[in-house]
Design a protein around this motif. Structure first.
Motif, PDB file in Angstrom:
ATOM      1  N   UNK A  81     111.682 -49.842 -29.258  1.00  0.00           N
ATOM      2  CA  UNK A  81     110.219 -49.371 -28.867  1.00  0.00           C
ATOM      3  C   UNK A  81     110.087 -50.115 -27.938  1.00  0.00           C
ATOM      4  N   UNK A  82     108.837 -49.641 -26.878  1.00  0.00           N
ATOM      5  CA  UNK A  82     107.986 -50.641 -26.004  1.00  0.00           C
ATOM      6  C   UNK A  82     106.363 -50.798 -26.387  1.00  0.00           C
ATOM      7  N   UNK A  83     106.280 -51.638 -27.304  1.00  0.00           N
ATOM      8  CA  UNK A  83     104.830 -51.517 -27.915  1.00  0.00           C
ATOM      9  C   UNK A  83     104.218 -52.026 -26.644  1.00  0.00           C
ATOM     10  N   UNK A  84     102.764 -51.974 -27.199  1.00  0.00           N
ATOM     11  CA  UNK A  84     101.588 -52.575 -26.202  1.00  0.00           C
ATOM     12  C   UNK A  84     102.019 -54.202 -26.281  1.00  0.00           C
ATOM     13  N   UNK A  85     101.866 -54.803 -25.050  1.00  0.00           N
ATOM     14  CA  UNK A  85     101.894 -56.284 -25.117  1.00  0.00           C
ATOM     15  C   UNK A  85     100.653 -57.083 -25.219  1.00  0.00           C
ATOM     16  N   UNK A  86     100.113 -57.997 -25.845  1.00  0.00           N
ATOM     17  CA  UNK A  86      99.058 -58.348 -26.131  1.00  0.00           C
ATOM     18  C   UNK A  86      98.489 -59.315 -24.991  1.00  0.00           C
ATOM     19  N   UNK A  93     102.170 -44.591 -22.538  1.00  0.00           N
ATOM     20  CA  UNK A  93     102.752 -43.463 -22.563  1.00  0.00           C
ATOM     21  C   UNK A  93     104.111 -43.770 -23.463  1.00  0.00           C
ATOM     22  N   UNK A  94     104.544 -45.215 -23.470  1.00  0.00           N
ATOM     23  CA  UNK A  94     105.615 -45.456 -24.385  1.00  0.00           C
ATOM     24  C   UNK A  94     105.278 -45.481 -25.934  1.00  0.00           C
ATOM     25  N   UNK A  95     103.969 -45.913 -26.137  1.00  0.00           N
ATOM     26  CA  UNK A  95     103.403 -45.825 -27.442  1.00  0.00           C
ATOM     27  C   UNK A  95     103.277 -44.507 -27.851  1.00  0.00           C
ATOM     28  N   UNK A  96     102.796 -43.543 -26.863  1.00  0.00           N
ATOM     29  CA  UNK A  96     102.600 -42.025 -27.219  1.00  0.00           C
ATOM     30  C   UNK A  96     103.931 -41.451 -27.459  1.00  0.00           C
ATOM     31  N   UNK A 302     117.595 -64.768 -10.824  1.00  0.00           N
ATOM     32  CA  UNK A 302     116.823 -65.479 -10.093  1.00  0.00           C
ATOM     33  C   UNK A 302     115.257 -64.687  -9.854  1.00  0.00           C
ATOM     34  N   UNK A 303     115.203 -63.541 -10.545  1.00  0.00           N
ATOM     35  CA  UNK A 303     114.086 -62.708 -10.631  1.00  0.00           C
ATOM     36  C   UNK A 303     113.445 -62.736 -12.118  1.00  0.00           C
ATOM     37  N   UNK A 304     112.072 -62.410 -12.124  1.00  0.00           N
ATOM     38  CA  UNK A 304     111.558 -62.529 -13.319  1.00  0.00           C
ATOM     39  C   UNK A 304     111.691 -61.018 -13.988  1.00  0.00           C
ATOM     40  N   UNK A 305     111.967 -60.973 -15.198  1.00  0.00           N
ATOM     41  CA  UNK A 305     112.038 -59.502 -15.979  1.00  0.00           C
ATOM     42  C   UNK A 305     110.466 -59.714 -16.334  1.00  0.00           C
ATOM     43  N   UNK A 306     110.104 -58.111 -17.150  1.00  0.00           N
ATOM     44  CA  UNK A 306     108.742 -58.088 -17.257  1.00  0.00           C
ATOM     45  C   UNK A 306     108.132 -57.876 -18.887  1.00  0.00           C
ATOM     46  N   UNK A 307     109.217 -58.317 -19.759  1.00  0.00           N
ATOM     47  CA  UNK A 307     108.593 -58.454 -21.271  1.00  0.00           C
ATOM     48  C   UNK A 307     108.278 -57.070 -21.530  1.00  0.00           C
ATOM     49  N   UNK A 308     109.035 -56.053 -21.938  1.00  0.00           N
ATOM     50  CA  UNK A 308     108.450 -54.917 -22.441  1.00  0.00           C
ATOM     51  C   UNK A 308     109.025 -54.615 -23.700  1.00  0.00           C
ATOM     52  N   UNK A 309     110.078 -53.917 -23.845  1.00  0.00           N
ATOM     53  CA  UNK A 309     110.853 -53.405 -25.009  1.00  0.00           C
ATOM     54  C   UNK A 309     111.215 -54.251 -26.151  1.00  0.00           C
ATOM     55  N   UNK A 362      97.351 -54.804 -32.748  1.00  0.00           N
ATOM     56  CA  UNK A 362      96.946 -55.406 -31.368  1.00  0.00           C
ATOM     57  C   UNK A 362      98.163 -54.950 -30.424  1.00  0.00           C
ATOM     58  N   UNK A 363      99.371 -54.839 -31.082  1.00  0.00           N
ATOM     59  CA  UNK A 363     100.429 -54.580 -30.021  1.00  0.00           C
ATOM     60  C   UNK A 363     101.577 -55.626 -30.490  1.00  0.00           C
ATOM     61  N   UNK A 364     102.184 -56.232 -29.638  1.00  0.00           N
ATOM     62  CA  UNK A 364     103.248 -57.415 -29.855  1.00  0.00           C
ATOM     63  C   UNK A 364     102.858 -58.472 -29.015  1.00  0.00           C
ATOM     64  N   UNK A 365     103.240 -59.865 -29.791  1.00  0.00           N
ATOM     65  CA  UNK A 365     102.990 -61.151 -28.986  1.00  0.00           C
ATOM     66  C   UNK A 365     104.185 -61.177 -27.949  1.00  0.00           C
ATOM     67  N   UNK A 366     103.752 -62.227 -27.199  1.00  0.00           N
ATOM     68  CA  UNK A 366     104.574 -62.414 -26.081  1.00  0.00           C
ATOM     69  C   UNK A 366     106.235 -62.526 -26.273  1.00  0.00           C
ATOM     70  N   UNK A 367     106.450 -63.158 -27.358  1.00  0.00           N
ATOM     71  CA  UNK A 367     107.870 -63.370 -27.724  1.00  0.00           C
ATOM     72  C   UNK A 367     108.314 -62.472 -29.314  1.00  0.00           C
ATOM     73  N   UNK A 368     107.493 -61.664 -29.638  1.00  0.00           N
ATOM     74  CA  UNK A 368     108.054 -60.734 -30.721  1.00  0.00           C
ATOM     75  C   UNK A 368     108.884 -59.789 -30.238  1.00  0.00           C
TER      76      UNK A 368
END
Length: 561
Positions: A81-86, A93-96, A302-309, A362-368
């Motif tokens: 899943x890709x939850x809402x991130x707090x 759309x991912x939640x839907x 060398x680049x930042x990922x975005x912390x979603x799924x 509330x969705x998922x915490x940063x490291x959940x």
């Protein structure tokens, strides 16, 4: 989108794209503008192949472009899943999709439709060329590629337009065909093309055995796509197609589970999409979409990922602890950099927990959430953008055979025990240290699922310090004992986590109450629909923009415009 959108554009970009995307090494330039105009020149096979650039590009974009077929096939399932991130972002759309609240303005519905029809129009453009049309191998390849695009569209929407030429009047809008028409069309196209395709395995090319797999998928899913007209003959037809692949000896099972998802590719992959960091990279869905920014140091990226799924916790806990596919697929726990040092964020250890609060509220915490790292992640500025992504692989052929044998109670000289032996063979590479756990019996495969189905969330409100308050625990237990062939459905999950399988599988497998699992089961953040007669969610609504572009299109049943 009007389906003839590429009619005037595609000619101008075909050759330019092919130079970049196909990597031609012949430096003796052929000046196509100087070819004789009397039709006497005949393209060689190599020259025709060089014009497939847009087709390959559209396959890549359709499948793994942002919000592509892989996403749309997985986000609505019970594995990830890709939850809402707090911290903000994601959700929507991912939640839907995850909650099965499908509607005609979900952005995910844009990419596969648009890219598939671009690919179809590119195939049609080449097939309309009289010179290319004289080459029966090229015609077979192009018809098969076109059928593959239609297979994806049919899987997602069922009621779609079908076109086979760009020689149409100005302002032309294609008719929307019935599902039966399109099913028969795809099968006929591939059946007629298959004998003319090469049996040689070549990376990125659709060949005879790729056509076998496409037909097998059509036959395997027939009864799920036409639930009011089931016909067991299609399972036998699917077996015959995959037997050609299995018995050919052209492909062999990889020694390790991760090999098919590597940069090098695998002897197991029957048809794979070729990505390249410089010319045809993607580099997002398999890294950026999953990991928090600090985890770039885990891989030396060398680049930042975005912390979603994230992995759905119920699925995470369904693995046997001895199954090495769990650690081969997911990252969790305290994270370390490439030197083995613990990674910290604001003085705290970065610990990826399998548990997640909720899909929203509330969705998922940063490291959940455990994170997927199945596809090879390369250091530097590459990430996953050099990977070869399997669309069909030999393991899939074996599982199709096993499933059909179980559904038929055996076929010709093979039995249900042969199906169990197949699944056991596949599992052995994941249980090398515990070979006894690799064994699956017929009774286990035909029995219930071990997945702990049921609603499972911890909802609440975050205070200023990001502590969860006003907690409401939602917990129901449905289990999986009522799933027919539930054991096999479990094995499909553990083997094909992020390979556009799960939505199709959940729709194909049924429960004892007549519902399919896709509709009839609850899981993290998604409620069940236990009405076996309501199957409208088996397909997606047609995007509103596409309906507006073609007045001949009607919205799929059960949805509003």
């Amino acid at each position: 989108m009007k389906l003839n959108i590429l009619k005037n554009k595609v000619i101008g970009i075909l050759f330019a794209s092919s130079v970049v995307l196909c990597g031609c090494t012949d430096l003796d330039e052929k000046v196509f503008s100087e070819l004789p105009g009397d039709g006497s020149y005949e393209f060689s096979d190599t020259e025709i192949q060089a014009q497939y650039g847009v087709i390959y590009d559209r396959l890549r974009d359709m499948y793994d472009g942002w919000e592509g077929y892989m996403d749309i096939s997985q986000e609505c399932g019970d594995l990830l899943m890709t939850p809402y991130r707090t911290y903000g972002g994601w959700g929507a759309q991912y939640v839907a999709l995850h909650k099965h609240e499908f509607h005609s303005t979900i952005n995910h519905l844009y990419r596969p439709w648009y890219s598939c029809y671009q690919g179809i129009n590119s195939c049609n453009q080449l097939l309309d060329n009289e010179t290319i049309n004289k080459n029966e191998t090229a015609v077979a390849e192009l018809r098969t590629f076109r059928a593959l695009f239609y297979y994806v569209l049919f899987d997602l929407w069922r009621n779609i337009p079908v076109t086979t030429t760009l020689n149409v009047p100005d302002g032309f809008s294609p008719e929307q065909e019935t599902p039966q028409f399109t099913f028969d069309f795809i099968v006929k196209e591939v059946e007629e093309s298959k004998p003319l395709l090469t049996k040689v395995a070549e990376k990125g090319q659709i060949n005879y055995y790729g056509a076998c797999m496409l037909l097998a998928k059509m036959y395997l899913n027939h009864d799920a796509w036409f639930p009011d007209a089931p016909d067991n003959k299609y399972y036998g037809l699917a077996i015959e197609q995959v037997n050609e692949v299995i018995n050919s000896g052209v492909y062999t099972l990889a020694d390790s589970y991760r090999e098919p998802f590597s940069v090098a590719g695998s002897k197991e992959n029957i048809f794979e999409l070729m990505y390249d960091n410089k010319y045809a990279g993607h580099g997002t869905n398999h890294f950026c979409k999953w990991f928090p920014a600090v985890c770039k140091d885990v891989f030396g990226v060398s680049f930042d990922p975005w912390n979603g799924s994230a992995c759905v916790p119920q699925f995470f806990y369904s693995y046997d602890d001895a199954d090495t596919r769990k650690a081969d697929t997911w990252k969790w726990g305290v994270q370390r950099d490439t030197q083995g040092n613990i990674i910290y964020d604001n003085g705290k250890e970065v610990n990826l927990t399998p548990e997640v609060w909720a899909i929203e509220k509330p969705g998922a915490g940063d490291y959940q959430g455990a994170r997927l790292w199945l596809y090879e992640i390369q250091p530097g500025d590459i990430g996953t953008s050099d990977d070869n992504v399997p669309f069909f692989r030999l393991t899939d052929a074996y599982f199709i055979k096993a499933e059909c044998l179980l559904r038929l109670g055996g076929y010709k000289d093979e039995t249900e025990q042969d199906a169990a032996d197949i699944v056991t063979m596949i599992r052995r590479r994941a249980f090398k240290n515990n070979p006894e756990k690799a064994v699956r019996t017929v009774a286990q495969l035909k029995g219930g699922s071990v997945y702990d189905y049921g609603l499972r969330e911890t909802q609440g409100i975050l205070d200023e310090d990001k502590n969860l308050t006003k907690i409401e625990i939602i917990e129901t237990h449905e289990g999986g004992d009522d799933i027919i062939l539930g054991g096999l459905l479990d094995d499909l999950a553990w083997e094909f986590v992020y390979e556009h399988h799960r939505r199709q599988d959940l729709i194909r497998f049924k429960m004892t109450n007549g519902c399919n699992v896709f509709n009839g089961k609850s899981w993290f953040g998604k409620s069940a629909n236990t009405n076996p007669n309501d199957r409208h969610l088996d397909i997606f609504p047609i995007l509103k923009d596409n309906l507006d572009a073609n007045p001949k299109l009607k919205q799929n049943p059960g949805y509003t415009k």
